[in-house]
Motif scaffolding. Structure first.
Motif, PDB file in Angstrom:
ATOM      1  N   ILE A  69       0.847  -1.198   0.000  1.00  0.00           N
ATOM      2  CA  ILE A  69       0.000   0.000   0.000  1.00  0.00           C
ATOM      3  C   ILE A  69       0.883   1.250   0.000  1.00  0.00           C
ATOM      4  O   ILE A  69       1.874   1.328   0.735  1.00  0.00           O
ATOM      5  N   ASP A  70       0.512   2.231  -0.811  1.00  0.00           N
ATOM      6  CA  ASP A  70       1.185   3.529  -0.806  1.00  0.00           C
ATOM      7  C   ASP A  70       0.709   4.297   0.434  1.00  0.00           C
ATOM      8  O   ASP A  70      -0.391   4.855   0.452  1.00  0.00           O
ATOM      9  N   LEU A  71       1.535   4.328   1.479  1.00  0.00           N
ATOM     10  CA  LEU A  71       1.096   4.897   2.749  1.00  0.00           C
ATOM     11  C   LEU A  71       1.010   6.419   2.716  1.00  0.00           C
ATOM     12  O   LEU A  71       0.244   7.013   3.482  1.00  0.00           O
ATOM     13  N   THR A  72       1.758   7.052   1.845  1.00  0.00           N
ATOM     14  CA  THR A  72       1.632   8.507   1.690  1.00  0.00           C
ATOM     15  C   THR A  72       0.268   8.856   1.115  1.00  0.00           C
ATOM     16  O   THR A  72      -0.428   9.765   1.597  1.00  0.00           O
ATOM     17  N   LEU A  73      -0.137   8.115   0.099  1.00  0.00           N
ATOM     18  CA  LEU A  73      -1.456   8.326  -0.491  1.00  0.00           C
ATOM     19  C   LEU A  73      -2.558   7.924   0.494  1.00  0.00           C
ATOM     20  O   LEU A  73      -3.605   8.576   0.548  1.00  0.00           O
ATOM     21  N   GLU A 103      -5.660  10.361   1.513  1.00  0.00           N
ATOM     22  CA  GLU A 103      -7.078  10.034   1.358  1.00  0.00           C
ATOM     23  C   GLU A 103      -7.815  10.134   2.698  1.00  0.00           C
ATOM     24  O   GLU A 103      -8.960  10.595   2.768  1.00  0.00           O
ATOM     25  N   ILE A 104      -7.162   9.714   3.773  1.00  0.00           N
ATOM     26  CA  ILE A 104      -7.767   9.818   5.098  1.00  0.00           C
ATOM     27  C   ILE A 104      -8.018  11.278   5.458  1.00  0.00           C
ATOM     28  O   ILE A 104      -9.077  11.637   5.978  1.00  0.00           O
ATOM     29  N   SER A 105      -7.050  12.133   5.169  1.00  0.00           N
ATOM     30  CA  SER A 105      -7.205  13.559   5.444  1.00  0.00           C
ATOM     31  C   SER A 105      -8.415  14.123   4.710  1.00  0.00           C
ATOM     32  O   SER A 105      -9.229  14.858   5.278  1.00  0.00           O
ATOM     33  N   ASN A 106      -8.560  13.761   3.463  1.00  0.00           N
ATOM     34  CA  ASN A 106      -9.645  14.279   2.634  1.00  0.00           C
ATOM     35  C   ASN A 106     -11.015  13.848   3.162  1.00  0.00           C
ATOM     36  O   ASN A 106     -11.899  14.684   3.402  1.00  0.00           O
ATOM     37  N   ILE A 107     -11.189  12.542   3.368  1.00  0.00           N
ATOM     38  CA  ILE A 107     -12.519  12.082   3.781  1.00  0.00           C
ATOM     39  C   ILE A 107     -12.837  12.518   5.212  1.00  0.00           C
ATOM     40  O   ILE A 107     -14.000  12.781   5.542  1.00  0.00           O
ATOM     41  N   SER A 108     -11.829  12.620   6.068  1.00  0.00           N
ATOM     42  CA  SER A 108     -12.071  13.004   7.460  1.00  0.00           C
ATOM     43  C   SER A 108     -12.517  14.458   7.567  1.00  0.00           C
ATOM     44  O   SER A 108     -13.444  14.790   8.317  1.00  0.00           O
ATOM     45  N   LYS A 110      -8.062   1.409  -5.441  1.00  0.00           N
ATOM     46  CA  LYS A 110      -8.874   0.296  -4.951  1.00  0.00           C
ATOM     47  C   LYS A 110      -8.328  -0.285  -3.650  1.00  0.00           C
ATOM     48  O   LYS A 110      -9.091  -0.622  -2.739  1.00  0.00           O
ATOM     49  N   LYS A 111      -7.006  -0.417  -3.532  1.00  0.00           N
ATOM     50  CA  LYS A 111      -6.427  -1.020  -2.331  1.00  0.00           C
ATOM     51  C   LYS A 111      -6.699  -0.164  -1.095  1.00  0.00           C
ATOM     52  O   LYS A 111      -7.050  -0.680  -0.031  1.00  0.00           O
ATOM     53  N   ILE A 112      -6.541   1.147  -1.243  1.00  0.00           N
ATOM     54  CA  ILE A 112      -6.799   2.051  -0.114  1.00  0.00           C
ATOM     55  C   ILE A 112      -8.288   2.104   0.194  1.00  0.00           C
ATOM     56  O   ILE A 112      -8.695   2.094   1.365  1.00  0.00           O
ATOM     57  N   LYS A 113      -9.087   2.151  -0.829  1.00  0.00           N
ATOM     58  CA  LYS A 113     -10.540   2.139  -0.637  1.00  0.00           C
ATOM     59  C   LYS A 113     -10.973   0.909   0.149  1.00  0.00           C
ATOM     60  O   LYS A 113     -11.754   1.007   1.108  1.00  0.00           O
TER      61      LYS A 113
END
Length: 526
Positions: free
Chosen positions: A205-209, A213-218, A271-274
């Protein structure tokens, strides 16, 4: 002089579920200065509005001192229930609730130092022992994380050996196999479980991405949840899960929190992060719900649970930290997940390809596992109706009466074993004059028929000298002792397995009878 005292109300956690559900709705309506109608309660509880059950539930709430009044004149709150009223309203008040921004601070932090779980440089064995990855999504019947490591060492399995798990569950076997450089294939009839296992064995998993994504949805969640009623959202499982059932699982506020977060996660392109965030959502939703597994499925609306958003925050941070630890090592096995019954394994595996099989199969204990995962099946869009649930149930090993269908016929393979017939007959004698339990004898026969077919299915797929381990426990049904391990061993011998034996794994107490039952490892070899 007579002194009037307020009646002592009972613990609201001990209310029957229907009464608790109605009480909560009445309190929420009162907080908004709205009247409660019989039509509203009928829709909420799933009973006809003229139902005596609804009328009796309201009457009992009056008698127990939780409310005063009636549907015609309106309700009020007894003075000694003000604290309970405030607690219920506060927990469901998503419009004014303060949502923690800890998750946003985490996502935007530059400090990539892993968690303090380890005070030393961790080995793969450390990661496995402490449940790294495993704890993302626990399952009721999981066995210890260390067991697979112990067996890999004991049976001298080499890197890239193929380990098969016939009942994948939440992926304990697959994760441990991969950590120790073995490849794995997992079967499960329940698509939720194969999804969870697949996500838990995907570590590149790309942990930076991920943090981006967590920042955005939160940020969007804490901003938009207060205006939920004005949002245009895909209501998803809210529209397809039976209303009575979803109200059993989730409070009105939790339903809104979950559907908003699900919509935000569904927008993620990677998809993996989702998928990682979907299992974080799903597990957090389950843990914040009314449900209690003991081991059946029971609901307690007033039991104290941690807030959904706080649970989600902890879960996504835990996932990040675990992946940081795991990505320090770069030699792992690979897993393949197959959503199908293990009784169809020959459709998916080549003959003589399997080095080792280890599993904890279902027990003949009348636990119906789609019931325990019903919320997540609907939430993550694996089912749209009870017909879809029934299709999953048809593929499962029949350790529950609720998994037996008219066309089920696995019992024909079990009836040639005297022990199965003896146990079945004894259970019949215990239940023949009862209005319940009459299908337990058939459940036992169908269960052992399925387990016979499971061992038969894998025989040709195993390499010579390969071992098949089953962690399984003896059972009692209506006072009748079922020597599950001994019966499985006799079946394996009839199929042609050799060196069949059992080793004591641990002792556990029967939930229905106050006796100790052995849980053992049945070992059979090709």
């Amino acid at each position: 002089m007579t002194v009037l005292t307020q009646p002592q109300i009972i613990n609201p956690s001990k209310l029957p579920f229907l009464q608790a559900q109605i009480l909560q709705q009445i309190y929420l309506n009162l907080s908004e200065h709205n009247n409660t109608s019989i039509e509203e309660l009928s829709k909420l509880a799933g009973y006809p509005k003229e139902s005596k059950i609804l009328a009796d539930a309201i009457k009992m709430l009056n008698n127990k001192g939780f409310i005063e009044g009636d549907l015609l004149l309106g309700f009020s709150i007894p003075e000694n229930c003000f604290d309970l009223f405030s607690k219920i309203v506060k927990r469901n008040d998503y419009k004014r609730k303060e949502y923690s921004e800890k998750i946003i601070k985490f996502a935007e932090s530059k400090d990539d130092t892993p968690s303090t779980l380890f005070e030393f440089e961790q080995t793969i064995s450390d990661l496995n022992k402490f449940g790294v990855i495993h704890k993302w999504y626990d399952y009721l019947e999981d066995f210890p994380y260390s067991l697979i490591e112990e067996k890999i060492i004991e049976y001298k399995l080499k890197p890239e050996s193929l380990i098969v798990e016939p009942f994948a569950g939440s992926g304990t076997t697959l994760i441990s196999a991969n950590l120790f450089q073995c490849n794995a294939v997992g079967f499960d009839a329940n698509p939720l479980m194969t999804f969870i296992s697949e996500v838990k064995t995907t570590w590149n998993i790309d942990l930076t991405l991920y943090k981006k994504e967590i920042s955005n949805i939160s940020k969007r969640f804490v901003k938009e949840i207060h205006n939920f009623d004005k949002l245009q959202l895909n209501l998803g499982f809210i529209n397809v899960m039976p209303k009575k059932e979803i109200n059993q699982w989730l409070s009105p506020a939790l339903q809104k929190e979950v559907i908003l977060l699900k919509n935000l996660i569904d927008e993620i392109k990677n998809k993996k992060i989702k998928n990682l965030l979907l299992i974080a959502l799903s597990k957090s939703c389950f843990d914040a719900s009314y449900v209690s597994l003991c081991p059946g499925t029971t609901f307690y609306p007033f039991r104290e649970k941690e807030e959904f958003w706080d649970l989600f925050t902890k879960k996504v941070i835990s996932i990040y930290n675990d992946l940081k630890h795991v990505q320090k090592h770069n030699h792992y096995g690979k897993s393949e997940l197959i959503t199908d019954s293990c009784l169809n394994a020959k459709k998916h595996l080549k003959p003589k390809s399997v080095d080792f099989i280890v599993t904890s199969p279902p027990y003949p204990n009348d636990l119906e596992y789609t019931r325990q995962t019903r919320l997540e099946l609907y939430l993550l869009d694996f089912v749209k109706s009870m017909d879809d649930v029934q299709q999953i149930k048809r593929k499962m090993v029949k350790g529950s009466t609720k998994l037996i269908f008219k066309e089920s016929n696995s019992e024909m393979y079990a009836m040639k074993f005297d022990d199965v017939k003896i146990v079945s007959d004894k259970i019949y004698e215990q239940t023949k004059d009862k209005n319940w339990g009459f299908d337990y004898p058939r459940m036992v026969r169908e269960y052992f028929g399925d387990m016979y077919l499971c061992m038969l299915e894998f025989y040709d797929l195993m390499k010579k000298d390969a071992n098949f381990l089953q962690v399984v426990g003896d059972q009692t049904i209506k006072g009748v002792y079922i020597p599950v391990c001994d019966i499985l061993i006799k079946m394996a011998q009839e199929i042609g397995y050799r060196n069949c034996r059992k080793e004591l794994f641990r002792m556990r107490r029967s939930t229905g009878h106050n006796i100790l039952l052995p849980e053992e490892i049945v070992i059979i070899q090709k």
